[in-house]
Enzyme design. Structure first.
Site, PDB file in Angstrom:
ATOM      1  N   TYR A 193       2.820  10.054  -0.208  1.00  0.00           N
ATOM      2  CA  TYR A 193       3.894   9.471   0.610  1.00  0.00           C
ATOM      3  C   TYR A 193       5.269   9.786   0.007  1.00  0.00           C
ATOM      4  O   TYR A 193       6.290   9.658   0.688  1.00  0.00           O
ATOM      5  CB  TYR A 193       3.761   7.944   0.732  1.00  0.00           C
ATOM      6  CG  TYR A 193       2.497   7.431   1.379  1.00  0.00           C
ATOM      7  CD1 TYR A 193       1.580   8.281   1.984  1.00  0.00           C
ATOM      8  CD2 TYR A 193       2.215   6.056   1.386  1.00  0.00           C
ATOM      9  CE1 TYR A 193       0.418   7.786   2.562  1.00  0.00           C
ATOM     10  CE2 TYR A 193       1.062   5.559   1.971  1.00  0.00           C
ATOM     11  CZ  TYR A 193       0.165   6.434   2.547  1.00  0.00           C
ATOM     12  OH  TYR A 193      -0.990   5.928   3.114  1.00  0.00           O
ATOM     13  N   LYS A 215      -3.104   6.019  -4.145  1.00  0.00           N
ATOM     14  CA  LYS A 215      -4.235   6.907  -3.816  1.00  0.00           C
ATOM     15  C   LYS A 215      -4.072   8.262  -4.491  1.00  0.00           C
ATOM     16  O   LYS A 215      -2.940   8.764  -4.589  1.00  0.00           O
ATOM     17  CB  LYS A 215      -4.320   7.116  -2.299  1.00  0.00           C
ATOM     18  CG  LYS A 215      -4.156   5.828  -1.515  1.00  0.00           C
ATOM     19  CD  LYS A 215      -4.280   5.988  -0.024  1.00  0.00           C
ATOM     20  CE  LYS A 215      -3.894   4.692   0.683  1.00  0.00           C
ATOM     21  NZ  LYS A 215      -2.459   4.498   0.897  1.00  0.00           N
ATOM     22  N   HIS A 250      -7.909   9.550  -1.611  1.00  0.00           N
ATOM     23  CA  HIS A 250      -7.185   9.517  -0.324  1.00  0.00           C
ATOM     24  C   HIS A 250      -8.002  10.095   0.842  1.00  0.00           C
ATOM     25  O   HIS A 250      -8.036   9.534   1.936  1.00  0.00           O
ATOM     26  CB  HIS A 250      -5.852  10.262  -0.456  1.00  0.00           C
ATOM     27  CG  HIS A 250      -4.814   9.781   0.495  1.00  0.00           C
ATOM     28  ND1 HIS A 250      -3.487   9.690   0.181  1.00  0.00           N
ATOM     29  CD2 HIS A 250      -4.903   9.353   1.777  1.00  0.00           C
ATOM     30  CE1 HIS A 250      -2.810   9.232   1.221  1.00  0.00           C
ATOM     31  NE2 HIS A 250      -3.643   9.018   2.198  1.00  0.00           N
ATOM     32  N   ASP A 261       0.835  -1.200   0.000  1.00  0.00           N
ATOM     33  CA  ASP A 261       0.000   0.000   0.000  1.00  0.00           C
ATOM     34  C   ASP A 261       0.872   1.253   0.000  1.00  0.00           C
ATOM     35  O   ASP A 261       1.698   1.441   0.883  1.00  0.00           O
ATOM     36  CB  ASP A 261      -0.881  -0.010   1.258  1.00  0.00           C
ATOM     37  CG  ASP A 261      -1.840   1.170   1.287  1.00  0.00           C
ATOM     38  OD1 ASP A 261      -2.977   1.008   0.815  1.00  0.00           O
ATOM     39  OD2 ASP A 261      -1.449   2.253   1.772  1.00  0.00           O
TER      40      ASP A 261
END
Ligand code: A2P
Length: 282
Positions: free
Chosen positions: A53, A78, A111, A48
């Protein structure tokens, strides 16, 4: 080491491994590459990540270097809040694919919902993002689509679209069981994924969990992850530490009793991020 992670079937028939590997706060570069390779080597098949990120390049490299065929892996990313809307979602998706070095995703999520408190047209924004995701899904570029951090009122707005969400990834761990959202998702065939199953590490010294962990000769981390599994959610523990990556996958050889689950479920709010989807400032 190969752990017996089983598969769960999503509402569209696609299979998703019941335990995933989280990468939030994993730095890009060699750290991400090594973490992902270690996880896949330990038996994880579900990775994931998210564009925000900032580690999709390293995660993708780890996936390629793992030597495991792409079809045997389940990869999620996402669409970030700045990329909401119909056109921007397509662009964000292409960037994610390119950064990961992949030609399809197993799961793509919105997200965070555009929220009532910040946008008067929050429903429309979420629907427009969803319309793009639906097209990407129908074109075969994503095998399953879903959302993250959606509460029942955000989900309601998507339930009557052509393809309703198959997954909702929420903060879920002892001390923050989002029962209402979990019940809603269960009633609507939406699989819940648990982000920060260890409360981002904040739960590791919790006295109730320490006591329960002793009883099963397991670590607190393993109790947290097992508890998510027994609630039929898909935990996504994050670690960059090889021994912990392995430890977090060794959760299929024991069962927490009904009584102990009840004790965990009754824990007051703790270990949470404090982020509320209708109040976040990003
Ligand atoms: P690290 O990545 O340095 O190993 P969550 O998955 O709830 O977001 O928690 C992630 C945090 O918990 C990270 O700081 C991670 O540290 C730490 N962590 C992950 N697994 C374990 C474990 N088995 N024991 C102790 N800490 C862990």
């Amino acid at each position: 080491m190969n752990v017996p992670i089983h598969q769960i079937t999503l509402s569209n028939g696609y299979a998703i491994p019941s335990l995933g590997f989280g990468t939030w706060q994993t730095p890009d570069g060699q750290t991400a590459v090594n973490a992902v390779k270690t996880a896949i080597d330990a038996g994880y098949r579900h990775i994931d990540t998210a564009s925000i990120y900032g580690n999709e390049i390293g995660v993708g490299q780890g996936i390629r270097e793992s030597g495991i065929p792409r079809r045997d892996l389940f990869v999620t990313s996402k669409v970030w809040n700045d990329d909401r809307g119909y056109d921007k979602t397509f662009t964000a998706f292409e960037q994610t694919l390119s950064d990961l070095g992949l030609d399809y995703l197993d799961l793509y999520l919105i997200h965070w919902p555009a929220s009532k408190s910040r946008y008067h047209n929050w429903e429309e924004i979420n629907l427009e993002t969803w319309r793009a995701m639906t097209e990407l899904y129908k074109a075969g570029k994503i095998k399953a689509i879903g959302v993250s951090n959606f509460l029942p009122h955000h989900l309601n707005a998507l339930m009557h679209t052509e393809i309703p969400p198959m997954v909702n990834q929420i903060e879920f761990h002892p001390g923050q069981m989002q029962q209402e959202t979990l019940d809603y998702c269960n009633a609507h065939h939406i699989i819940v994924e648990a982000w920060s199953p260890l409360g981002t590490g904040r739960l590791l010294n919790n006295p109730t969990l320490v006591e329960i962990a002793k009883k099963y000769s397991k670590s607190v981390a393993q109790i947290c992850i097992r508890c998510c599994l027994q609630h039929h959610t898909i935990p996504l523990p994050k670690s960059v530490t090889p021994a912990r990556i392995l430890e977090n996958a060794e959760v299929f050889d024991f069962e927490i009793s009904k009584e102990d689950m009840a004790m965990i479920d009754a824990m007051p709010y703790c270990g949470g991020s404090g982020l509320h989807p209708d109040e976040v400032e990003f």
